[in-house]
Design a protein around this motif. Structure first.
Motif, PDB file in Angstrom:
ATOM      1  N   PHE A   1       0.164  10.019  -0.124  1.00 30.98           N
ATOM      2  CA  PHE A   1       0.683   9.951  -1.237  1.00 30.98           C
ATOM      3  C   PHE A   1      -0.148  10.465  -2.505  1.00 30.98           C
ATOM      4  O   PHE A   1      -1.537  10.307  -2.234  1.00 30.98           O
ATOM      5  CB  PHE A   1       0.909   8.622  -1.650  1.00 30.98           C
ATOM      6  CG  PHE A   1       1.365   8.174  -3.237  1.00 30.98           C
ATOM      7  CD1 PHE A   1       2.684   8.678  -3.607  1.00 30.98           C
ATOM      8  CD2 PHE A   1       0.389   7.686  -4.136  1.00 30.98           C
ATOM      9  CE1 PHE A   1       3.075   8.381  -5.044  1.00 30.98           C
ATOM     10  CE2 PHE A   1       0.722   7.664  -5.495  1.00 30.98           C
ATOM     11  CZ  PHE A   1       2.167   7.729  -5.803  1.00 30.98           C
ATOM     12  N   THR A   2      -0.088  11.191  -3.509  1.00 25.41           N
ATOM     13  CA  THR A   2      -0.633  11.744  -4.519  1.00 25.41           C
ATOM     14  C   THR A   2       0.164  11.603  -5.899  1.00 25.41           C
ATOM     15  O   THR A   2       1.288  11.626  -6.052  1.00 25.41           O
ATOM     16  CB  THR A   2      -0.852  13.463  -4.480  1.00 25.41           C
ATOM     17  OG1 THR A   2       0.370  13.832  -4.431  1.00 25.41           O
ATOM     18  CG2 THR A   2      -1.480  13.827  -3.129  1.00 25.41           C
ATOM     19  N   PRO A   3      -0.777  11.032  -6.750  1.00 25.21           N
ATOM     20  CA  PRO A   3      -0.133  10.637  -8.095  1.00 25.21           C
ATOM     21  C   PRO A   3       0.616  11.845  -8.664  1.00 25.21           C
ATOM     22  O   PRO A   3       0.131  12.949  -8.414  1.00 25.21           O
ATOM     23  CB  PRO A   3      -1.301   9.767  -8.707  1.00 25.21           C
ATOM     24  CG  PRO A   3      -2.435  10.420  -8.041  1.00 25.21           C
ATOM     25  CD  PRO A   3      -2.230  10.499  -6.783  1.00 25.21           C
ATOM     26  N   GLU A   4       1.338  11.619  -9.743  1.00 19.90           N
ATOM     27  CA  GLU A   4       1.938  12.629 -10.519  1.00 19.90           C
ATOM     28  C   GLU A   4       1.049  13.224 -11.406  1.00 19.90           C
ATOM     29  O   GLU A   4      -0.037  12.609 -11.804  1.00 19.90           O
ATOM     30  CB  GLU A   4       3.134  12.035 -11.492  1.00 19.90           C
ATOM     31  CG  GLU A   4       4.358  11.503 -10.815  1.00 19.90           C
ATOM     32  CD  GLU A   4       5.263  10.709 -11.722  1.00 19.90           C
ATOM     33  OE1 GLU A   4       5.158  11.051 -13.061  1.00 19.90           O
ATOM     34  OE2 GLU A   4       6.312  10.453 -11.162  1.00 19.90           O
ATOM     35  N   ARG A   5       1.072  14.664 -11.365  1.00 21.20           N
ATOM     36  CA  ARG A   5      -0.015  15.481 -12.191  1.00 21.20           C
ATOM     37  C   ARG A   5       0.691  15.241 -13.727  1.00 21.20           C
ATOM     38  O   ARG A   5       1.672  15.402 -13.979  1.00 21.20           O
ATOM     39  CB  ARG A   5       0.432  16.840 -11.471  1.00 21.20           C
ATOM     40  CG  ARG A   5      -0.361  17.043 -10.344  1.00 21.20           C
ATOM     41  CD  ARG A   5      -0.385  18.460  -9.865  1.00 21.20           C
ATOM     42  NE  ARG A   5      -1.050  19.175 -10.602  1.00 21.20           N
ATOM     43  CZ  ARG A   5      -1.220  20.546 -10.439  1.00 21.20           C
ATOM     44  NH1 ARG A   5      -0.579  21.342  -9.623  1.00 21.20           N
ATOM     45  NH2 ARG A   5      -2.120  21.149 -11.367  1.00 21.20           N
TER      46      ARG A   5
ATOM     47  N   SER B   1       0.835  -1.286  -0.050  1.00 17.67           N
ATOM     48  CA  SER B   1       0.024   0.102  -0.213  1.00 17.67           C
ATOM     49  C   SER B   1       0.730   1.202  -0.011  1.00 17.67           C
ATOM     50  O   SER B   1       1.979   1.213   0.440  1.00 17.67           O
ATOM     51  CB  SER B   1      -0.984   0.025   1.313  1.00 17.67           C
ATOM     52  OG  SER B   1      -0.336  -0.117   2.353  1.00 17.67           O
ATOM     53  N   THR B   2       0.129   2.212  -0.563  1.00 20.52           N
ATOM     54  CA  THR B   2       1.084   3.536  -0.724  1.00 20.52           C
ATOM     55  C   THR B   2       0.939   4.222   0.478  1.00 20.52           C
ATOM     56  O   THR B   2       0.029   3.959   1.685  1.00 20.52           O
ATOM     57  CB  THR B   2       0.570   4.435  -1.724  1.00 20.52           C
ATOM     58  OG1 THR B   2      -0.851   4.782  -1.664  1.00 20.52           O
ATOM     59  CG2 THR B   2       0.651   3.943  -3.101  1.00 20.52           C
TER      60      THR B   2
ATOM     61  N   THR C   1      -2.168  20.880 -16.783  1.00 16.76           N
ATOM     62  CA  THR C   1      -3.238  20.789 -15.771  1.00 16.76           C
ATOM     63  C   THR C   1      -4.329  21.678 -16.020  1.00 16.76           C
ATOM     64  O   THR C   1      -4.237  22.451 -16.778  1.00 16.76           O
ATOM     65  CB  THR C   1      -2.554  21.172 -14.479  1.00 16.76           C
ATOM     66  OG1 THR C   1      -2.011  22.347 -14.795  1.00 16.76           O
ATOM     67  CG2 THR C   1      -1.348  20.088 -13.896  1.00 16.76           C
TER      68      THR C   1
END
Length: 258
Positions: A101-105, A96-97, A109
């Motif tokens: 954690f936020t994924p790459e943008r 699990s992260t 955008t």
């Protein structure tokens, strides 16, 4: 002994020693010949128990079953109906992260409506303004000595007094006690220097090299012995160029050359 008998003795071949054997089978020097095996006459090998053990092949593990016939093989019924243990199931769970954690943008955008309609605060507007500087007071060269500069100096700066430490630091550096100013380009020669007499050693050093009775000596004249001198064969050999660097002179042939 007559000469003919002496020649006959010298012409005889040298006798071989009593223990000489032609065509030795071993290239190593040994005290006695090794034992032979069979009628072929080859050397018999004699090994001890340790050497025989090293010559034997390494035994294969009893649990070894050989290599698999190919990358695909039939799966047994037991493997198909097997059930994983709790430890294997725990290891198979994906990692699990981190909670934050936020994924790459993506590169492009999407600007939200709130950012489009946002209004900068007074502080941000103040910081966004460029810094302004007071104009420099530039005067002409003839105004540097003008009394108008004194009017721009404040009264506190005029009446300021420096501390004792500043006065010590402001003092100029003293010269060395043995310091002497630079001498002029021309100066008077002292009487002692005018009346000085060179010592005997200076007179000997100042005297030119004596050539004996030959007053008309010419250093560029070559003697007759040097003109008729001939180099030795060794010097001529050393003066020759390297053979691989010798290039034959090519005779130029024009249109009329045969």
């Amino acid at each position: 002994m007559p000469p003919s008998e002496r020649l006959d003795i010298l012409s005889r071949p040298k006798q071989l020693p009593p223990g000489f054997r032609e065509d030795r089978r071993s290239v190593y020097w040994i005290d006695k010949l090794p034992p032979l095996s069979g009628s072929e006459g080859t050397t018999a090998f004699a090994l001890n128990n340790w050497q025989e053990g090293l010559c034997r092949a390494k035994p294969v593990n009893s649990a070894w079953r050989g290599e698999k016939p190919g990358p695909i093989w039939p799966v047994s019924k037991a493997a198909q109906n097997a059930t994983a243990s709790g430890r294997i199931e725990a290891l198979s769970v994906a990692k699990s992260t981190v909670p934050g954690f936020t994924p790459e943008r993506p590169i492009m955008t999407r600007v939200s409506d709130g950012a489009k309609k946002a209004t900068a605060s007074d502080r941000i507007e103040h910081l966004a303004k460029e810094k302004t500087y007071a104009p420099l007071k530039i005067r002409e060269s003839f105004e540097f000595d003008c009394f108008i500069w004194d009017q721009e100096i404040s009264r506190a700066a005029r009446n300021a007094r420096c501390s004792d430490r500043l006065e010590v630091l402001a003092e100029s550096k003293r010269h060395h006690p043995n310091f002497q100013n630079a001498r002029g380009i021309q100066w008077d020669v002292t009487d002692s220097a005018i009346k000085a007499i060179a010592t005997l050693r200076l007179q000997q050093l100042a005297r030119p090299k004596s050539r004996g009775k030959n007053d008309n000596y010419d250093p560029y004249r070559v003697t007759g012995a040097s003109l008729h001198a001939r180099a030795t064969p060794r010097i001529e050999e050393l003066s020759m160029p390297i053979p691989r660097k010798i290039r034959q002179k090519r005779v130029g042939g024009g249109a009329g050359a045969n």
